[in-house]
Design a protein around this motif. Sequence first.
Motif, PDB file in Angstrom:
ATOM      1  N   PRO A 132      15.061  38.526 -37.613  1.00  0.00           N
ATOM      2  CA  PRO A 132      16.481  38.865 -37.695  1.00  0.00           C
ATOM      3  C   PRO A 132      16.738  40.185 -36.988  1.00  0.00           C
ATOM      4  CG  PRO A 132      15.528  38.370 -39.865  1.00  0.00           C
ATOM      5  CD  PRO A 132      14.399  38.546 -38.914  1.00  0.00           C
ATOM      6  N   LEU A 133      17.984  40.395 -36.576  1.00  0.00           N
ATOM      7  CA  LEU A 133      18.341  41.655 -35.924  1.00  0.00           C
ATOM      8  C   LEU A 133      18.268  42.821 -36.904  1.00  0.00           C
ATOM      9  CD1 LEU A 133      21.302  40.735 -33.566  1.00  0.00           C
ATOM     10  CD2 LEU A 133      19.103  41.674 -32.913  1.00  0.00           C
ATOM     11  N   LYS A 134      18.721  42.582 -38.136  1.00  0.00           N
ATOM     12  CA  LYS A 134      18.727  43.603 -39.183  1.00  0.00           C
ATOM     13  C   LYS A 134      19.308  44.914 -38.664  1.00  0.00           C
ATOM     14  CE  LYS A 134      15.356  41.371 -42.092  1.00  0.00           C
ATOM     15  NZ  LYS A 134      14.137  41.460 -42.866  1.00  0.00           N
ATOM     16  N   ASP A 135      18.544  46.009 -38.730  1.00  0.00           N
ATOM     17  CA  ASP A 135      19.089  47.314 -38.376  1.00  0.00           C
ATOM     18  C   ASP A 135      18.883  47.677 -36.906  1.00  0.00           C
ATOM     19  OD1 ASP A 135      19.993  47.771 -40.966  1.00  0.00           O
ATOM     20  OD2 ASP A 135      18.046  48.561 -41.577  1.00  0.00           O
ATOM     21  N   GLN A 136      18.358  46.752 -36.110  1.00  0.00           N
ATOM     22  CA  GLN A 136      18.162  47.038 -34.700  1.00  0.00           C
ATOM     23  C   GLN A 136      19.497  47.072 -33.964  1.00  0.00           C
ATOM     24  OE1 GLN A 136      14.679  44.884 -32.852  1.00  0.00           O
ATOM     25  NE2 GLN A 136      15.003  43.607 -34.639  1.00  0.00           N
ATOM     26  N   LYS A 137      19.640  47.996 -33.045  1.00  0.00           N
ATOM     27  CA  LYS A 137      20.824  48.022 -32.196  1.00  0.00           C
ATOM     28  C   LYS A 137      20.598  47.212 -30.930  1.00  0.00           C
ATOM     29  CE  LYS A 137      24.173  51.046 -29.946  1.00  0.00           C
ATOM     30  NZ  LYS A 137      24.562  52.449 -29.618  1.00  0.00           N
ATOM     31  N   TYR A 138      19.355  47.251 -30.429  1.00  0.00           N
ATOM     32  CA  TYR A 138      19.008  46.503 -29.230  1.00  0.00           C
ATOM     33  C   TYR A 138      17.867  45.551 -29.546  1.00  0.00           C
ATOM     34  CZ  TYR A 138      21.575  50.242 -26.868  1.00  0.00           C
ATOM     35  OH  TYR A 138      22.535  51.135 -26.479  1.00  0.00           O
ATOM     36  N   TYR A 139      17.880  44.413 -28.899  1.00  0.00           N
ATOM     37  CA  TYR A 139      16.763  43.487 -29.017  1.00  0.00           C
ATOM     38  C   TYR A 139      16.167  43.293 -27.634  1.00  0.00           C
ATOM     39  CZ  TYR A 139      13.928  39.381 -29.905  1.00  0.00           C
ATOM     40  OH  TYR A 139      12.867  38.515 -30.002  1.00  0.00           O
ATOM     41  N   GLN A 140      14.877  43.555 -27.511  1.00  0.00           N
ATOM     42  CA  GLN A 140      14.189  43.389 -26.233  1.00  0.00           C
ATOM     43  C   GLN A 140      13.474  42.045 -26.226  1.00  0.00           C
ATOM     44  OE1 GLN A 140      14.046  45.499 -23.394  1.00  0.00           O
ATOM     45  NE2 GLN A 140      13.245  43.568 -22.591  1.00  0.00           N
ATOM     46  N   SER A 141      13.942  41.157 -25.374  1.00  0.00           N
ATOM     47  CA  SER A 141      13.319  39.840 -25.282  1.00  0.00           C
ATOM     48  C   SER A 141      11.898  39.960 -24.743  1.00  0.00           C
ATOM     49  CB  SER A 141      14.142  38.926 -24.367  1.00  0.00           C
ATOM     50  OG  SER A 141      13.441  37.722 -24.098  1.00  0.00           O
ATOM     51  N   MET A 142      10.994  39.222 -25.335  1.00  0.00           N
ATOM     52  CA  MET A 142       9.614  39.210 -24.885  1.00  0.00           C
ATOM     53  C   MET A 142       9.392  38.224 -23.749  1.00  0.00           C
ATOM     54  SD  MET A 142       7.454  39.582 -28.448  1.00  0.00           S
ATOM     55  CE  MET A 142       8.196  38.107 -29.157  1.00  0.00           C
ATOM     56  N   VAL A 143      10.306  37.258 -23.594  1.00  0.00           N
ATOM     57  CA  VAL A 143      10.104  36.234 -22.570  1.00  0.00           C
ATOM     58  C   VAL A 143      11.098  36.339 -21.413  1.00  0.00           C
ATOM     59  CG1 VAL A 143       9.204  34.685 -24.341  1.00  0.00           C
ATOM     60  CG2 VAL A 143      11.585  34.448 -23.624  1.00  0.00           C
ATOM     61  N   TRP A 144      12.222  36.997 -21.640  1.00  0.00           N
ATOM     62  CA  TRP A 144      13.260  37.082 -20.614  1.00  0.00           C
ATOM     63  C   TRP A 144      13.900  38.469 -20.684  1.00  0.00           C
ATOM     64  CZ3 TRP A 144      17.670  32.857 -20.193  1.00  0.00           C
ATOM     65  CH2 TRP A 144      18.324  32.984 -18.948  1.00  0.00           C
ATOM     66  N   PRO A 145      13.193  39.505 -20.221  1.00  0.00           N
ATOM     67  CA  PRO A 145      13.677  40.884 -20.378  1.00  0.00           C
ATOM     68  C   PRO A 145      14.984  41.163 -19.644  1.00  0.00           C
ATOM     69  CG  PRO A 145      11.707  40.789 -19.002  1.00  0.00           C
ATOM     70  CD  PRO A 145      11.854  39.445 -19.630  1.00  0.00           C
ATOM     71  N   GLU A 146      15.330  40.366 -18.635  1.00  0.00           N
ATOM     72  CA  GLU A 146      16.593  40.574 -17.926  1.00  0.00           C
ATOM     73  C   GLU A 146      17.806  40.266 -18.806  1.00  0.00           C
ATOM     74  OE1 GLU A 146      13.537  38.963 -14.928  1.00  0.00           O
ATOM     75  OE2 GLU A 146      14.165  38.556 -16.992  1.00  0.00           O
ATOM     76  N   LEU A 147      17.615  39.455 -19.830  1.00  0.00           N
ATOM     77  CA  LEU A 147      18.688  39.110 -20.758  1.00  0.00           C
ATOM     78  C   LEU A 147      18.728  40.163 -21.856  1.00  0.00           C
ATOM     79  CD1 LEU A 147      20.837  37.025 -21.679  1.00  0.00           C
ATOM     80  CD2 LEU A 147      19.014  35.901 -22.985  1.00  0.00           C
ATOM     81  N   GLN A 148      19.770  40.981 -21.852  1.00  0.00           N
ATOM     82  CA  GLN A 148      19.878  42.090 -22.789  1.00  0.00           C
ATOM     83  C   GLN A 148      20.759  41.719 -23.977  1.00  0.00           C
ATOM     84  OE1 GLN A 148      21.361  45.343 -20.433  1.00  0.00           O
ATOM     85  NE2 GLN A 148      19.461  45.582 -19.294  1.00  0.00           N
ATOM     86  N   ILE A 149      20.347  42.151 -25.169  1.00  0.00           N
ATOM     87  CA  ILE A 149      21.082  41.850 -26.395  1.00  0.00           C
ATOM     88  C   ILE A 149      21.348  43.159 -27.133  1.00  0.00           C
ATOM     89  CG2 ILE A 149      21.095  40.557 -28.560  1.00  0.00           C
ATOM     90  CD1 ILE A 149      18.990  38.713 -27.255  1.00  0.00           C
ATOM     91  N   GLU A 150      22.599  43.376 -27.485  1.00  0.00           N
ATOM     92  CA  GLU A 150      22.977  44.612 -28.175  1.00  0.00           C
ATOM     93  C   GLU A 150      23.881  44.288 -29.356  1.00  0.00           C
ATOM     94  OE1 GLU A 150      25.009  48.975 -27.173  1.00  0.00           O
ATOM     95  OE2 GLU A 150      24.761  47.458 -25.597  1.00  0.00           O
ATOM     96  N   LYS A 151      23.593  44.915 -30.501  1.00  0.00           N
ATOM     97  CA  LYS A 151      24.414  44.741 -31.699  1.00  0.00           C
ATOM     98  C   LYS A 151      25.391  45.898 -31.793  1.00  0.00           C
ATOM     99  CE  LYS A 151      22.425  45.013 -35.767  1.00  0.00           C
ATOM    100  NZ  LYS A 151      22.997  46.244 -36.388  1.00  0.00           N
ATOM    101  N   LYS A 152      26.672  45.611 -31.584  1.00  0.00           N
ATOM    102  CA  LYS A 152      27.728  46.603 -31.715  1.00  0.00           C
ATOM    103  C   LYS A 152      28.222  46.608 -33.163  1.00  0.00           C
ATOM    104  CE  LYS A 152      28.084  47.293 -27.142  1.00  0.00           C
ATOM    105  NZ  LYS A 152      27.972  48.591 -26.437  1.00  0.00           N
ATOM    106  N   GLU A 153      29.213  47.439 -33.439  1.00  0.00           N
ATOM    107  CA  GLU A 153      29.730  47.550 -34.812  1.00  0.00           C
ATOM    108  C   GLU A 153      30.313  46.233 -35.310  1.00  0.00           C
ATOM    109  OE1 GLU A 153      32.967  50.155 -37.413  1.00  0.00           O
ATOM    110  OE2 GLU A 153      32.508  50.712 -35.340  1.00  0.00           O
ATOM    111  N   ASP A 154      31.041  45.511 -34.445  1.00  0.00           N
ATOM    112  CA  ASP A 154      31.687  44.285 -34.893  1.00  0.00           C
ATOM    113  C   ASP A 154      31.409  43.085 -33.997  1.00  0.00           C
ATOM    114  OD1 ASP A 154      33.091  45.124 -32.692  1.00  0.00           O
ATOM    115  OD2 ASP A 154      35.078  44.935 -33.609  1.00  0.00           O
ATOM    116  N   HIS A 155      30.409  43.178 -33.122  1.00  0.00           N
ATOM    117  CA  HIS A 155      30.081  42.028 -32.291  1.00  0.00           C
ATOM    118  C   HIS A 155      28.676  42.149 -31.716  1.00  0.00           C
ATOM    119  CE1 HIS A 155      31.649  44.913 -29.293  1.00  0.00           C
ATOM    120  NE2 HIS A 155      30.925  44.278 -28.396  1.00  0.00           N
TER     121      HIS A 155
END
Length: 231
Positions: free
Chosen positions: A3-26
């Motif tokens: 789960p994302l839980k308290d992480q702000k960013y998630y670094q993909s292990m298989v596709w690092p070009e795809l960036q994931i960020e958890k904002k306050e409401d999205h």
Amino acid sequence: MQPLKDQKYYQSMVWPELQIEKKEDHLLFRHPTKLETISSAVYGGGWNQVSKFVNWKVPIDYSSTDPTKLMAQKLAEWGYPVADSLGLQTAAFLHIASIQEMVGDEFRILCCVTAGVGNAARAGKKRKTYSAYQIGTINTFIFIDSSLSHSAMVNGIITATEAKAAALQDLNISDEDGDIATGTTTDSVVLAVSQNNVRYPTHQYAGVATTIGNAIASLVYDATHEVIRNL
């Protein structure tokens, strides 16, 4: 995977070009180039090509007569290029989103699911229906670095939906009548593909007996199962 839980960013292990960020409401997913999409997104849905994907947790008192227009306004407010973005809406918690990923037979896949099951429903039975728009509850994002025919992309949506229903069945999630649910009344799904036909051969099918279809199903099942367990 986790789960994302308290992480702000998630670094993909298989596709690092795809960036994931958890904002306050999205949640924001972004890729340096446009991906081809088929989706039920409230903004940018259908067939499209975008590089930014948003899963917006709407306020508890959310009400809109034009959710598509409101989604466009929010995208602009956040500073995302509206014409290059796709948006889903949900009332579910974002911090327990589940991300699953895999490298397989000529593909890399990342799947992210957010979910709530307060309005669980079983497809195929007669029930009360509504003409008004309601926000999505189980939102499924499937990102694929590969090449897929359009038929395979549609097939992938079918496979993902079957996997979601299987996860709900195995978790014994029921509707208001006690029947096993196949989803909720307001689910959305996005399938986004790089269409990199230089690096990959084109997958013509994505049913559960194909390598790519089996991967889609496994990741969607695991992500749906995990996020609902963590509710």
